[in-house]
Design a protein around this motif. Structure first.
Motif, short mmCIF file in Angstrom:
data_model
loop_
_atom_site.label_atom_id
_atom_site.label_comp_id
_atom_site.label_asym_id
_atom_site.label_seq_id
_atom_site.Cartn_x
_atom_site.Cartn_y
_atom_site.Cartn_z
N ALA A 30 -9.05 5.02 0.14
CA ALA A 30 -8.61 5.69 -1.09
C ALA A 30 -9.27 7.06 -1.22
O ALA A 30 -8.60 8.05 -1.53
CB ALA A 30 -8.93 4.82 -2.29
N ARG A 31 -10.55 7.12 -0.94
CA ARG A 31 -11.28 8.38 -1.05
C ARG A 31 -10.75 9.41 -0.04
O ARG A 31 -10.57 10.58 -0.38
CB ARG A 31 -12.76 8.11 -0.82
N TYR A 70 -12.13 1.41 -0.50
CA TYR A 70 -12.71 2.57 -1.16
C TYR A 70 -12.67 3.78 -0.23
O TYR A 70 -12.31 4.89 -0.63
CB TYR A 70 -14.14 2.26 -1.60
N LYS A 71 -13.07 3.58 1.03
CA LYS A 71 -13.07 4.68 1.99
C LYS A 71 -11.67 5.25 2.20
O LYS A 71 -11.48 6.46 2.25
CB LYS A 71 -13.63 4.21 3.34
N THR A 127 0.83 -1.20 0.00
CA THR A 127 0.00 0.00 0.00
C THR A 127 0.87 1.25 0.00
O THR A 127 2.04 1.20 0.39
CB THR A 127 -0.93 0.07 1.23
N THR A 162 -1.69 -2.22 -4.06
CA THR A 162 -1.11 -3.01 -5.14
C THR A 162 -1.13 -4.46 -4.72
O THR A 162 -0.56 -4.83 -3.69
CB THR A 162 0.34 -2.59 -5.43
N SER A 220 -7.36 9.53 -3.61
CA SER A 220 -6.79 8.65 -4.62
C SER A 220 -7.81 7.58 -5.01
O SER A 220 -8.89 7.51 -4.46
CB SER A 220 -5.54 7.96 -4.08
N THR A 221 -7.40 6.75 -5.95
CA THR A 221 -8.22 5.60 -6.32
C THR A 221 -7.69 4.37 -5.58
O THR A 221 -6.56 4.38 -5.06
CB THR A 221 -8.16 5.32 -7.83
N ILE A 222 -8.48 3.32 -5.56
CA ILE A 222 -8.04 2.07 -4.92
C ILE A 222 -6.76 1.58 -5.57
O ILE A 222 -5.82 1.17 -4.88
CB ILE A 222 -9.15 1.00 -5.00
N GLU A 223 -6.69 1.65 -6.90
CA GLU A 223 -5.51 1.17 -7.62
C GLU A 223 -4.26 1.98 -7.29
O GLU A 223 -3.15 1.46 -7.34
CB GLU A 223 -5.75 1.20 -9.13
N GLU A 224 -4.43 3.26 -6.96
CA GLU A 224 -3.28 4.09 -6.59
C GLU A 224 -2.79 3.79 -5.18
O GLU A 224 -1.62 4.00 -4.87
CB GLU A 224 -3.65 5.58 -6.70
#
Length: 68
Positions: A49-50, A46-47, A3, A61, A54-58
């Motif tokens: 990342a938000r 999601y929470k 992460t 990994t 950022s996004t989940i993908e960012e």
């Protein structure tokens, strides 16, 4: 799983406790996430990342062995 939570959190000047409060978990959960010792639910990912803008993908990994 790797992460970027620690890196992104530091850029935003957030403590682990502040991030935990924003996403509705205990600080210890953030610690485990940062160390890659806890796989979050999709909702928690999601929470996080938000909250980090950022996004989940960012933020997360996944390695091949994580998907086995």
């Amino acid at each position: 799983m790797k992460t970027k939570i620690r890196e992104l959190r530091a850029k935003m000047g957030l403590t682990q406790e502040e991030l935990a409060q924003q996403v509705g978990v205990r600080r210890e959960t953030i610690v485990f996430l940062e160390k890659g010792k806890y796989n979050p639910s999709l909702k928690l990912a999601y929470k996080v990342a938000r909250a980090l803008g950022s996004t989940i993908e960012e933020v997360f990994t996944f390695e091949d062995e994580d998907l086995a």
